[in-house]
Design a protein around this motif. Structure first.
Motif, mmCIF file in Angstrom:
data_model
loop_
_atom_site.group_PDB
_atom_site.id
_atom_site.type_symbol
_atom_site.label_atom_id
_atom_site.label_comp_id
_atom_site.label_asym_id
_atom_site.label_seq_id
_atom_site.Cartn_x
_atom_site.Cartn_y
_atom_site.Cartn_z
ATOM 1 N N GLN A 43 0.822 -1.206 0.000
ATOM 2 C CA GLN A 43 0.000 0.000 0.000
ATOM 3 C C GLN A 43 0.860 1.261 0.000
ATOM 4 O OE1 GLN A 43 -3.086 1.116 -0.109
ATOM 5 N NE2 GLN A 43 -4.524 -0.437 0.556
ATOM 6 N N GLY A 44 1.892 1.272 0.852
ATOM 7 C CA GLY A 44 2.707 2.477 0.972
ATOM 8 C C GLY A 44 1.941 3.600 1.638
ATOM 9 N N ILE A 45 2.563 4.766 1.718
ATOM 10 C CA ILE A 45 1.914 5.948 2.289
ATOM 11 C C ILE A 45 2.123 7.108 1.331
ATOM 12 C CG2 ILE A 45 1.850 7.589 4.206
ATOM 13 C CD1 ILE A 45 2.952 5.355 6.008
ATOM 14 N N GLU A 46 1.028 7.613 0.770
ATOM 15 C CA GLU A 46 1.091 8.797 -0.074
ATOM 16 C C GLU A 46 0.854 10.008 0.815
ATOM 17 O OE1 GLU A 46 -1.893 8.155 -3.066
ATOM 18 O OE2 GLU A 46 -1.324 6.053 -3.186
ATOM 19 N N ILE A 47 1.724 10.990 0.739
ATOM 20 C CA ILE A 47 1.631 12.141 1.650
ATOM 21 C C ILE A 47 0.820 13.242 0.977
ATOM 22 C CG2 ILE A 47 2.937 13.840 2.982
ATOM 23 C CD1 ILE A 47 5.178 11.719 3.148
ATOM 24 N N ASP A 48 -0.487 13.219 1.227
ATOM 25 C CA ASP A 48 -1.406 14.207 0.660
ATOM 26 C C ASP A 48 -1.865 15.232 1.698
ATOM 27 O OD1 ASP A 48 -1.484 13.334 -1.998
ATOM 28 O OD2 ASP A 48 -2.927 11.770 -1.505
ATOM 29 N N THR A 49 -1.741 14.885 2.973
ATOM 30 C CA THR A 49 -2.240 15.741 4.051
ATOM 31 C C THR A 49 -1.226 15.751 5.203
ATOM 32 O OG1 THR A 49 -3.348 13.921 5.215
ATOM 33 C CG2 THR A 49 -4.610 15.052 3.482
ATOM 34 N N PRO A 50 -1.352 16.729 6.126
ATOM 35 C CA PRO A 50 -0.485 16.722 7.317
ATOM 36 C C PRO A 50 -0.630 15.433 8.126
ATOM 37 C CG PRO A 50 -1.523 18.872 7.071
ATOM 38 C CD PRO A 50 -2.158 17.969 6.045
ATOM 39 N N GLU A 51 -1.826 14.856 8.117
ATOM 40 C CA GLU A 51 -2.047 13.599 8.838
ATOM 41 C C GLU A 51 -1.239 12.462 8.210
ATOM 42 O OE1 GLU A 51 -4.904 16.493 9.767
ATOM 43 O OE2 GLU A 51 -4.586 15.616 7.767
ATOM 44 N N ASP A 52 -1.169 12.461 6.879
ATOM 45 C CA ASP A 52 -0.355 11.459 6.187
ATOM 46 C C ASP A 52 1.116 11.597 6.567
ATOM 47 O OD1 ASP A 52 -2.575 10.510 4.821
ATOM 48 O OD2 ASP A 52 -2.216 11.781 3.069
ATOM 49 N N LEU A 53 1.573 12.836 6.684
ATOM 50 C CA LEU A 53 2.976 13.072 7.049
ATOM 51 C C LEU A 53 3.261 12.569 8.463
ATOM 52 C CD1 LEU A 53 5.741 14.306 6.326
ATOM 53 C CD2 LEU A 53 4.915 16.475 7.254
ATOM 54 N N GLU A 54 2.317 12.800 9.340
ATOM 55 C CA GLU A 54 2.461 12.308 10.721
ATOM 56 C C GLU A 54 2.543 10.777 10.726
ATOM 57 O OE1 GLU A 54 -0.044 12.473 14.934
ATOM 58 O OE2 GLU A 54 -0.488 13.926 13.354
ATOM 59 N N LYS A 55 1.686 10.148 9.929
ATOM 60 C CA LYS A 55 1.677 8.693 9.822
ATOM 61 C C LYS A 55 3.016 8.194 9.248
ATOM 62 C CE LYS A 55 -2.025 7.119 7.871
ATOM 63 N NZ LYS A 55 -2.957 6.673 6.776
ATOM 64 N N ALA A 56 3.523 8.912 8.241
ATOM 65 C CA ALA A 56 4.784 8.518 7.600
ATOM 66 C C ALA A 56 5.947 8.596 8.573
ATOM 67 C CB ALA A 56 5.057 9.412 6.389
ATOM 68 N N ASN A 57 5.964 9.646 9.404
ATOM 69 C CA ASN A 57 7.037 9.790 10.387
ATOM 70 C C ASN A 57 6.998 8.653 11.410
ATOM 71 O OD1 ASN A 57 8.962 12.192 10.387
ATOM 72 N ND2 ASN A 57 7.060 13.163 9.748
ATOM 73 N N LYS A 58 5.805 8.247 11.793
ATOM 74 C CA LYS A 58 5.663 7.132 12.736
ATOM 75 C C LYS A 58 6.118 5.821 12.063
ATOM 76 C CE LYS A 58 1.919 9.105 15.510
ATOM 77 N NZ LYS A 58 0.479 9.056 15.815
ATOM 78 N N PHE A 59 5.723 5.653 10.811
ATOM 79 C CA PHE A 59 6.055 4.443 10.079
ATOM 80 C C PHE A 59 7.552 4.331 9.861
ATOM 81 C CE2 PHE A 59 6.453 1.967 6.113
ATOM 82 C CZ PHE A 59 5.729 0.843 6.474
ATOM 83 N N TRP A 60 8.215 5.479 9.673
ATOM 84 C CA TRP A 60 9.659 5.483 9.400
ATOM 85 C C TRP A 60 10.432 4.864 10.564
ATOM 86 C CZ3 TRP A 60 11.413 6.971 4.667
ATOM 87 C CH2 TRP A 60 12.799 7.002 4.478
ATOM 88 N N LYS A 61 9.930 5.010 11.755
ATOM 89 C CA LYS A 61 10.616 4.462 12.933
ATOM 90 C C LYS A 61 10.733 2.951 12.867
ATOM 91 C CE LYS A 61 8.983 8.161 15.992
ATOM 92 N NZ LYS A 61 8.100 8.497 17.115
#
Length: 242
Positions: free
Chosen positions: A224-242
């Motif tokens: 699925q991945g994470i597409e960064i379309d919103t600030p919420e997506d970016l927050e999710k991406a930062n958590k996922f990066w960990k």
């Protein structure tokens, strides 16, 4: 066959302006995407093409390859077409600048489509993911695709397609992931052809290809991945990066 990756990178975005320069674990999103694409080692070249001096400088500063768009463009395909018009290349993979979690296995599948197509019957290839969540199926921000028995795209829509009139039919819904692979001629044709009614209505550039008779081979992936379309997506991406 010469294959390159192009990353269109527009600074302004209606839902999340400047998102490509937002921080993702210490680096801008566009830098993470560029580095992930290079790290796949699948391409003869990886190039960011942008309308932004800020993004241009960022990629230059990390020693990356970047081109400045000469014109304003309606979509990423137009931006890429301008960039590749005079390049010696056979196939171009369009990696979205807001998808830093680029999956190598999926890209390999896309490239394989063209290696297994000696008659050049495929104009484009793209990715799709099987989805089952009802809210996602109904969400107009999730683009759905329906395919024929040979996995060629029949239509893309923001609406749930196919419509489940008969609840007893076991329908599979697919989300279209905006990673494309083009033959060079296909994307140049797109650039020169005017927008038609379906594309204008749905605001989906891939419909222009279908409206002009291009064939799009869909490749299923389970990433699925994470597409960064919103600030919420970016927050999710930062958590996922960990």
């Amino acid at each position: 066959m010469k294959i390159i990756a192009m990353i269109p990178a527009r600074y302004s975005a209606s839902r999340f302006p400047g998102k490509l320069m937002q921080d993702l674990k210490g680096k801008p999103v566009i830098t993470r995407t560029y580095e992930a694409t290079v790290a796949t080692q699948l391409f003869d070249d990886v190039v960011v093409v942008t309308d932004s001096e800020i993004i241009f400088k960022e990629i230059k500063d990390i020693g990356g390859k970047v081109m400045m768009s000469k014109k304003e463009h309606e979509c990423g395909s137009d931006r890429i077409a301008e960039a590749v018009e005079f390049l010696d290349v056979d196939v171009i993979i369009n990696v979205q600048g807001d998808e830093p979690f680029t999956d190598k296995k999926s890209l390999v599948k896309l490239i394989q489509v063209f290696k297994e197509d000696p008659k050049k019957e495929v104009d484009l290839a793209s990715l799709m993911v099987h989805i089952q969540d009802e809210e996602e199926i109904k969400n107009p921000n999730t683009v759905k695709v329906v395919i024929d028995q040979f996995n060629f795209a029949l239509y893309f829509s923001r609406s749930p397609i196919p419509y489940p009139r008969d609840k007893n039919v076991d329908v599979k819904y697919y989300k279209h992931k905006g990673v494309y692979a083009f033959r060079k001629q296909a994307i140049l044709d797109f650039y020169r052809l005017p927008m038609q009614v379906l594309e204008a209505s749905e605001k989906l550039e891939q419909l222009r290809y279908l409206e002009y008779g291009k064939r799009i081979k869909m490749v299923e992936t389970n990433v699925q991945g994470i597409e960064i379309d919103t600030p919420e997506d970016l927050e999710k991406a930062n958590k996922f990066w960990k």
